[in-house]
Scaffold this motif. Sequence first.
Motif: not given
Length: 318
Positions: A221-230
């Motif tokens: 999900s976009f949330k998972d993608f964002k959690a690559i860095m943040i």
Amino acid sequence: MKKTRRMIIEENEISQIYTFPLGGIQQKVLIEGKRKELPVVICLHGGPGTPIPFSVGCRGLFPEFTEHFIMVYWDQLGCGINDYMLEDKFNISSFVEMTRDLIEEVKKLFPNNKIILFGISWGSVLALKASKYVDAVVVYGQVMRKLFLNDEVFGELEKAGLSKNKMDIVKRLTPDNFNDKDMQLLSGSIRKYTNGYNNEAGRKAPMGAIIRGLLTSPDYSFKDFKAIMINGTASSTCLWKELLSIDLTKELSKVEVPYHILQGDTDIVTSTSDIVRLVSTVDNSYLHCYIVEDSGHEPGVLGMEEVFQMLFKVAASE
């Protein structure tokens, strides 16, 4: 998702998200490979908390690897699809336990396959500490001692003309007194003023294609993608304090399985000269070091080509 990627996924005998209890916490892991009898490569990413390039969102992205290996992609607890607020109770031993649990789960699925650990930077710590549970290890950017806080880093920054004020700040850094702002200054200065992270002479990895692949992943999900860095890894000061204090010299010198270290020739974050010195002086036929030219701490195109060739060589060996 592109048609080519969909076809790659459909042609793999195994391409599945599993949920495993790692360290007592349910975590998602992607396992993908062309055939079920291939050797298994368990990827241990860097950071802590940076699941790139190999992550759970990479289904169908690396056919050059999945053609020859069963790839195990795990976003370590605290990032990516397994984002989690890390309390200070999570230390290096916690992640080693999770790594061992993952190895055991993989062995249940593939009891007759050769199993290789592949670690990058921080992942090399986990690979070393779990090495006795697998057939072989390949790492890029081996963490051994004095991570970041070493004379090579200070010397290169002084040579590059870093201001006296900033040099005073980074030289005062210790595992006990660091904070996020100071560490960002140190790592940012290494990246900007030296070839410690990336060598300007080398070809950089195609991060744009990887990012686009993650954004169109069937599993992220976009949330998972964002959690690559943040992500939740930033909440753990204990983990970083321990990592900056670590000295794995004795452990590394006594490895008991084939252990292959790839080091960029200008890597000062995990000092290449330090690794070369150790490997050349210890009497251990399992321990090997190879220098990747025009490369720093982060593997570029040549670094990843060398990784692939080494994994292929290790998988084929008796």
